[in-house]
Design a protein around this motif. Sequence first.
Motif, PDB file in Angstrom:
ATOM      1  N   THR A 485      31.621  50.916  44.365  1.00 54.23           N
ATOM      2  CA  THR A 485      31.920  50.745  45.781  1.00 54.23           C
ATOM      3  C   THR A 485      31.395  49.388  46.227  1.00 54.23           C
ATOM      4  OG1 THR A 485      29.855  51.813  46.465  1.00 54.23           O
ATOM      5  CG2 THR A 485      31.806  53.216  46.259  1.00 54.23           C
ATOM      6  N   VAL A 495      36.510  51.852  44.206  1.00 49.50           N
ATOM      7  CA  VAL A 495      37.400  51.277  43.192  1.00 49.50           C
ATOM      8  C   VAL A 495      37.194  51.992  41.859  1.00 49.50           C
ATOM      9  CG1 VAL A 495      37.921  49.197  41.833  1.00 49.50           C
ATOM     10  CG2 VAL A 495      37.412  49.008  44.291  1.00 49.50           C
ATOM     11  N   TYR A 511      43.994  49.145  38.155  1.00 51.52           N
ATOM     12  CA  TYR A 511      42.990  49.045  39.226  1.00 51.52           C
ATOM     13  C   TYR A 511      43.475  49.825  40.441  1.00 51.52           C
ATOM     14  CZ  TYR A 511      40.337  46.547  42.943  1.00 51.52           C
ATOM     15  OH  TYR A 511      39.548  46.200  44.026  1.00 51.52           O
ATOM     16  N   GLU A 513      42.182  51.051  44.355  1.00 52.66           N
ATOM     17  CA  GLU A 513      41.163  50.978  45.394  1.00 52.66           C
ATOM     18  C   GLU A 513      41.671  51.653  46.658  1.00 52.66           C
ATOM     19  OE1 GLU A 513      41.857  47.008  48.062  1.00 52.66           O
ATOM     20  OE2 GLU A 513      40.409  46.847  46.434  1.00 52.66           O
ATOM     21  N   TRP A 519      38.739  58.479  49.485  1.00 53.48           N
ATOM     22  CA  TRP A 519      38.671  58.509  48.023  1.00 53.48           C
ATOM     23  C   TRP A 519      39.089  59.862  47.445  1.00 53.48           C
ATOM     24  CZ3 TRP A 519      38.780  55.403  44.096  1.00 53.48           C
ATOM     25  CH2 TRP A 519      38.442  55.864  42.834  1.00 53.48           C
TER      26      TRP A 519
END
Length: 536
Positions: A485, A495, A511, A513, A519
């Motif tokens: 984070t 992430v 990746y 995010e 989240w």
Amino acid sequence: MQLSKRYRLIEPLGEGGMGVVWRAYDELLDRTVAIKEVRYAGVGEAKRAELNRRTIREARAAGRLDHPSVVVVHDVVEEDGRPWIVMQLVRSRSLAQVVREQGPLRPAQAALIGGRVLDALRAAHATGVLHRDVKPENVLLADDGRVVLTDFGIASLEAEVGLTASGGLVGTPAYMPPERLNGEQARPESDLWSLGATLYAAVEGEPPFKRESWAATMAAVLRDEPEPPARAGALTPVIMGLLRRDPGARMPAEEAARLLHEAAINAPGDPRQATAAQDPRQATATRDPRQAVTGEDPRQTATGATGLPTSDGQAYPTAGEPRTTARQRPRRGKTLWITLPAVAVAAALGTGGTLLYTNRTAPTPSPTPTPSTGTTSPAPTPARTVPAGWRTFTSPAGRFSIAMPAGWQATKSPTRDSISIKGPDSPGTMKVEWTTPEVRWKRPEQAWFALEKEIRAKGEFQDYTRIGITPVRYRGRAAADWEFTRMRGGQLIHVINRGFHTADGRPFALYWETTESRWDQDRHYFDKFARTFRPL
């Protein structure tokens, strides 16, 4: 006491080095549950707060595991400054208790149990979750016939704390692999070593490196070769293969699964008795198909707890059981029995006979790598299934394809070898990058550690917190997930970044995010993107 205005604590069921397991009642869903109260002693307030946050995140990650041999994590709450992990209450005894009460298991019985545990580990490793504390106390032999591995996502943080303020090692060094005791990062092979030590204890009655003190045990794990087991029979090759000191030379998971399967189904003698307890008086004729590995009528098997009996006979995920200094004499008691679904029984038995084992493989399992070389054993690549409502995007520049939800758009970066995928349903962004790194790396996690060091040195990320850099298996190859984070534009960003090489040597990073507040809600996007990615 009541937690989160929902869970009423009834009584403690057991206590270990890092917390207490409670029997509790979920008043919202009208069910009895087990709740682990996680305590971190001997650390400062800042460290305790960080450990609490990471415990909750890892427990939530474990809660995403959907496997019959993994204890279900229902909920995670934080109250009174401590994490509380709400879990399925399992009527069971631990493997440690069974061995103490009945003596060492027969090889075929241990092979069946080991196969189920390995099945759970492979399913967890495929999603990037490590256990880090596989041992007989954490293997539950459920009264409904299942073999269940508990403490996923909890043991990992307990083990990471390492030494308490008083200098005592948290965990059981007899089941810790040498690389962990040397301070190295855990990896899937570390869990395999612990499984080997657990199987050794199941057939021999004690682990391979048990000594008079913890310090002596640690020294033996780091220095000595294991004494070959005397009672393991067909299990000897898999046990010794899993106990190789070099993680890169350790037996791969798929080979261990095959050997465990063979050891379970090829036991000599009457298969109805091959996996009964050591005492021959317990090997009676099979009267019920559920008696596949016991020879004792399960209807006569009393219900008990994992190490500590309770007033209602229920059991729970173990919190660490009292250790004995000497192996107890086997005595007549409850005998282990394991059931299988009716369809599996019919398929395995055909026209008749007694089922000893079915290799219920984890969904799309991946082989275990040789970390020092990055090589893998051959394994079929699972077919891609595009989620409903998603469509396939192909990047000629990156030479890959990936599915994305309807309404989302992919944009090529004008300055980097990457594409970004964004949509209206989430503040998150998925990026696929194929930039060639300046430094070649054998292990994917090495690249992340190096990049993290550079970012820290330059101060590029505000309020950066590493959640983990974890070796994982992805598409049959070694990979590593870097989760962290950081603050950006006044928001806390969460992430996960997966790095790996394709079979032809091309480096990629997947990746994802999103905001910390989204989240848990949006994590499934990354899983689906990763599942549908294909190099071309």
